[in-house]
Scaffold this motif. Structure first.
Motif, PDB file in Angstrom:
ATOM      1  N   LEU A 179      -7.101  -0.240   2.637  1.00 32.47           N
ATOM      2  CA  LEU A 179      -7.565  -1.340   1.763  1.00 32.47           C
ATOM      3  C   LEU A 179      -8.910  -2.238   2.467  1.00 32.47           C
ATOM      4  O   LEU A 179      -8.816  -2.301   3.566  1.00 32.47           O
ATOM      5  CB  LEU A 179      -6.203  -2.430   1.802  1.00 32.47           C
ATOM      6  N   MET A 229       0.823  -1.225  -0.123  1.00 35.72           N
ATOM      7  CA  MET A 229      -0.125   0.021  -0.058  1.00 35.72           C
ATOM      8  C   MET A 229       0.969   1.371  -0.037  1.00 35.72           C
ATOM      9  O   MET A 229       0.574   2.171  -0.589  1.00 35.72           O
ATOM     10  CB  MET A 229      -0.707   0.002   1.338  1.00 35.72           C
ATOM     11  N   TRP A 252      -8.160   1.629  -1.341  1.00 36.45           N
ATOM     12  CA  TRP A 252      -7.928   0.854  -2.472  1.00 36.45           C
ATOM     13  C   TRP A 252      -9.294  -0.230  -2.324  1.00 36.45           C
ATOM     14  O   TRP A 252      -9.243  -1.044  -1.400  1.00 36.45           O
ATOM     15  CB  TRP A 252      -6.646   0.065  -2.084  1.00 36.45           C
ATOM     16  N   ILE A 253     -10.154  -0.322  -3.064  1.00 27.10           N
ATOM     17  CA  ILE A 253     -11.110  -1.344  -3.094  1.00 27.10           C
ATOM     18  C   ILE A 253     -11.713  -1.808  -4.344  1.00 27.10           C
ATOM     19  O   ILE A 253     -11.844  -0.841  -5.322  1.00 27.10           O
ATOM     20  CB  ILE A 253     -12.407  -0.578  -2.396  1.00 27.10           C
ATOM     21  N   GLU A 254     -11.294  -2.944  -4.619  1.00 33.23           N
ATOM     22  CA  GLU A 254     -11.306  -3.680  -6.061  1.00 33.23           C
ATOM     23  C   GLU A 254     -12.797  -3.478  -6.645  1.00 33.23           C
ATOM     24  O   GLU A 254     -13.679  -4.201  -5.923  1.00 33.23           O
ATOM     25  CB  GLU A 254     -10.707  -4.988  -6.234  1.00 33.23           C
ATOM     26  N   SER A 276      -9.495   1.819  -7.787  1.00 33.66           N
ATOM     27  CA  SER A 276     -10.611   0.642  -7.907  1.00 33.66           C
ATOM     28  C   SER A 276     -10.246  -0.584  -9.064  1.00 33.66           C
ATOM     29  O   SER A 276     -10.862  -1.496  -8.790  1.00 33.66           O
ATOM     30  CB  SER A 276     -11.769   1.407  -8.182  1.00 33.66           C
ATOM     31  N   LEU A 324     -11.312  -5.420   1.987  1.00 33.61           N
ATOM     32  CA  LEU A 324     -11.434  -6.770   1.427  1.00 33.61           C
ATOM     33  C   LEU A 324     -12.923  -7.310   1.860  1.00 33.61           C
ATOM     34  O   LEU A 324     -13.191  -7.000   2.952  1.00 33.61           O
ATOM     35  CB  LEU A 324     -10.488  -7.522   2.014  1.00 33.61           C
ATOM     36  N   LYS A 344      -5.097 -10.349  -3.268  1.00 29.79           N
ATOM     37  CA  LYS A 344      -5.550 -11.625  -4.163  1.00 29.79           C
ATOM     38  C   LYS A 344      -4.271 -11.928  -4.819  1.00 29.79           C
ATOM     39  O   LYS A 344      -4.244 -13.247  -5.274  1.00 29.79           O
ATOM     40  CB  LYS A 344      -6.656 -10.845  -5.212  1.00 29.79           C
ATOM     41  N   GLU A 381      -9.861 -14.095   0.482  1.00 23.92           N
ATOM     42  CA  GLU A 381      -8.773 -13.247   0.739  1.00 23.92           C
ATOM     43  C   GLU A 381      -8.884 -12.920   2.040  1.00 23.92           C
ATOM     44  O   GLU A 381      -7.594 -12.704   2.887  1.00 23.92           O
ATOM     45  CB  GLU A 381      -9.005 -11.757   0.069  1.00 23.92           C
ATOM     46  N   THR A 393     -16.419  -6.169  -5.690  1.00 29.02           N
ATOM     47  CA  THR A 393     -17.041  -5.533  -4.534  1.00 29.02           C
ATOM     48  C   THR A 393     -18.608  -5.273  -4.851  1.00 29.02           C
ATOM     49  O   THR A 393     -19.027  -5.033  -5.987  1.00 29.02           O
ATOM     50  CB  THR A 393     -16.511  -4.240  -4.213  1.00 29.02           C
ATOM     51  N   ASN A 426      -6.146  -5.928  -6.061  1.00 34.01           N
ATOM     52  CA  ASN A 426      -5.616  -5.897  -4.577  1.00 34.01           C
ATOM     53  C   ASN A 426      -4.540  -6.754  -4.293  1.00 34.01           C
ATOM     54  O   ASN A 426      -4.419  -7.934  -4.753  1.00 34.01           O
ATOM     55  CB  ASN A 426      -6.893  -5.866  -3.638  1.00 34.01           C
TER      56      ASN A 426
END
Length: 692
Positions: free
Chosen positions: A253, A243, A339-341, A365, A255, A372, A260, A345, A369
């Motif tokens: 972050l 990060m 940080w959020i994929e 986005s 998750l 993973k 994960e 999500t 991440n």
């Protein structure tokens, strides 16, 4: 009398031991017990119609013209718990992938090629199957064909909106990805329609008291770092370092994928059949002052006490599961870089992360991440464990195959169970699956199955994700191809293997089809490719020999596999679809399946599946580039009688003989006390030309 009891009546020592072992195996791990939903939720036509009518009444009360019903849970899991099988409940279709769209006049179900035959069997007359890749997609349907229905009054005097501008489509925002939701939102907005979040889940209301309860089993920690290769503190610090390395650095972050969260904290559970995961979210904060900056959203009363104390003493904050949405919204309002994929999500959690509109440009986005990727790249301990569990798993599969081949055959070609198992009944797809599970359960570190066994005889093998049911299971015969796709969960790894075999004399056509599939396995297993290559480029190798004969298959060629985690994981994969997973480059340490196949509806199915680990084979190739290849983990012989050796090149024949030599050398020490299986192994790993 049930199978266990009748086995005991035989009175032989073998029967007693098998029966006791079988009973113990069935009771030991809840994750491997196939749920009532996945074992055949298909509703009768009358109940399906009643459920649809009840749902449409609720939709009318809410002013909805349509409702999207997804397959996922709040974590967008591929496989979900019984309580989250909403799409299966309303449609009767029990496959793992698909989305339903219900309007006041139509009920449509989209699924992919793995499930076309299954969906045709399970969907009632109220439903229409939409074949992904063949029929119009749901997004295109919303754009081009919806709304196209005449308005009618309901029995309670409510009515469906009459104009396009008043048409509203709803969805539970916690159960759809943010990417998919925004796609539908954009499509419908262009038509002056609305796409909205429902206040409650309408399927749950229809389901009522019959809805299964959430699983509340214990959550435990993998304490042995010889297996994990890394403790959870090291993993958290590695994530925080990643990060910080971002430009600009990431503060937080988020998750939501269950595997994960499990990987990050070295925790496992059993909330979802066959998947050792538990309902949870996690947040890692790089800038947390005076603490670890790790937050686990879970019912902490479920965590085994020693594990809970370890987490708390290390500074992990254990918070209520449902608090994550509010906490992420607060983080957004504080203008942290998040940080959020987006792809993995839910829309609901994504909306929380975007609570502060002025912070939207401060969200990462579209990058995978770090958890993973770290999870996918197995360390040396994890790889060693995967090799070890595959050897033990192979012994179980070989014992199963030897048992089948030694079975007495009736004049009709059916097989009679031996060794006192199943009271000498005729072997069905279910009995065969149970025997294979029994053999796996005897192996050290076994924790359960990694998915429900796919055992298909003849035409059932053409149903790519077929799961036999006791009432309708076909009998195994020496006249048909038999496809068995199965796997186990072990403390040191996860297995997934498919073998197709014939217990009699296969036709020349079956042998040619099988050999072309085998050539695809050999081509891909032998591939050497430069760094930066993804599965999309490799997929051709598995299909080329089939294409030359005008044949193909409607599924991907490979998927990632977890280490005592989900049998399907990303971010990588092998497919002929130009999708994010198939474009993700392979990296040393990634594990993938290699599983081409060929299926003829109403006739047979063929699939050969091995797992393999990506390894570096050339350090400094052209342009100082590293080149990679695959090392096979699976070590179960491929049936020689199904191979048309005239189709193989010298190199392909050598590959088969070399693979069989490896199987023999790896498994012989484990079969010293099982002479029948050892003899079977010797026969089936001899050079091809000696076997044929």
């Amino acid at each position: 009398m049930d199978r266990l009891a009748t086995g005991l009546v035989l009175g032989t020592t073998t029967a007693i031991l098998l029966a006791r072992s079988y009973a113990s195996a069935r009771k030991s791990v809840s994750s491997k017990v196939c749920s009532s939903i996945t074992r055949g939720l298909s509703s009768s036509s009358s109940s399906s119609s009643e459920n649809l009518n009840a749902l449409r009444k609720l939709m009318a009360q809410e002013g909805l013209c349509g409702l999207v019903v997804t397959s996922e849970d709040a974590h967008l899991s591929e496989y979900v718990s019984d309580a989250d099988q909403r799409r299966a409940f309303i449609s009767g279709f029990t496959g793992s992938a698909g989305v339903a769209f219900v309007t006041h006049n139509n009920a449509l179900l989209w699924t992919d090629g793995r499930y076309f035959l299954q969906a045709e069997k399970e969907l009632g007359s109220d439903w229409k199957l939409m074949k992904s890749g063949i029929d119009i997609s749901l997004d295109d349907y919303l754009s081009k064909q919806f709304p196209c229905e005449t308005t009618r009054n309901n029995n309670d005097n409510t009515s469906v909106p009459t104009s396009t501008s008043s048409c509203v489509v709803g969805v539970d925002p916690a159960l759809i990805s943010a990417v998919q939701a925004e796609t539908f939102l954009s499509t419908l907005t262009k038509k002056n329609c609305s796409f909205v979040s429902t206040k409650a889940n309408l399927i749950d209301i229809v389901w009522g008291n019959s809805k299964p309860s959430e699983v509340k089993n214990e959550i435990f920690m993998l304490q042995n770092t010889n297996i994990t290769g890394e403790n959870f503190l090291s993993k958290i610090n590695r994530v925080k370092a990643k990060m910080e390395s971002m430009s600009p650095p990431v503060d937080v972050l988020v998750l939501s994928a269950l595997d994960e969260v499990c990987w990050l904290f070295n925790l496992r559970g059993s909330d979802i059949p066959y998947n050792p995961v538990f309902k949870s979210f996690a947040i890692v904060s790089r800038t947390e002052k005076g603490g670890l900056g790790a937050f686990l959203y879970v019912d902490k009363s479920r965590i085994e006490e020693t594990a809970r104390l370890q987490l708390e003493n290390a500074g992990v904050n254990l918070l209520p599961y449902e608090n994550v949405y509010e906490d992420v919204a607060q983080i957004s309002e504080q203008s942290h870089r998040i940080w959020i994929e987006k792809q993995s999500t839910s829309w609901k959690l994504w909306q929380s992360a975007n609570k502060n509109p002025s912070n939207n440009n401060n969200i990462v986005s579209n990058q995978i991440n770090p958890v993973k990727m770290f999870k996918a790249i197995k360390n040396s301990n994890e790889i060693e464990g995967m090799f070890s569990c595959h050897r033990r798993d192979a012994v179980a599969v070989i014992q199963f195959l030897q048992w089948l081949e030694s079975a007495e055959v009736t004049k009709e070609g059916n097989l009679i169970a031996s060794d006192g198992f199943a009271n000498s009944e005729l072997i069905t797809e279910v009995i065969a699956s149970d025997y294979l599970e029994l053999r796996r359960s005897e192996k050290s570190k076994f924790k359960g199955l990694s998915f429900g066994t796919i055992c298909g005889v003849g035409s059932n093998g053409a149903i790519i994700h077929y799961h036999p049911q006791k009432a309708t299971a076909a009998k195994l015969t020496n006249k048909d191809l038999i496809l068995v796709d199965s796997g186990g969960q072990y403390e040191d790894g996860t297995t997934d293997i498919t073998r197709t075999f014939h217990l009699g004399t296969p036709t020349d056509y079956e042998k040619k089809c099988f050999t072309r599939v085998l050539q695809g396995v050999i081509s891909l297993s032998s591939a050497v490719f430069p760094a930066g290559t993804g599965g999309f480029k490799l997929d051709l190798l598995a299909r080329l020999h089939l294409w030359k004969a005008g044949q193909d298959y409607r599924h991907g060629t490979g998927h990632g596999v977890g280490m005592f985690l989900n049998v399907h994981e990303g971010p990588h994969g092998i497919s002929n679809r130009c999708a994010p997973q198939s474009l993700e480059p392979f990296v040393e340490g990634m594990i993938t399946s290699i599983e081409p196949g060929y299926y003829e509806d109403g006739n047979f199915g063929i699939r050969i599946e091995n797992l393999a680990v990506c390894k570096k084979v050339i350090q400094n190739g052209f342009g100082d580039t590293s080149y990679f290849g695959f090392e096979t983990l699976t070590c179960v012989p491929i049936q020689a009688k199904l191979i048309d050796i005239s189709l193989l090149t010298t190199e392909e024949e050598e590959w088969v003989d070399s693979y069989h030599t490896k199987c023999f050398q790896s498994l012989t020490p484990l079969l010293e006390n099982d002479s029948k299986s050892l003899d079977w192994l010797k026969r089936n790993t001899a050079p091809l030309r000696k076997q044929l």
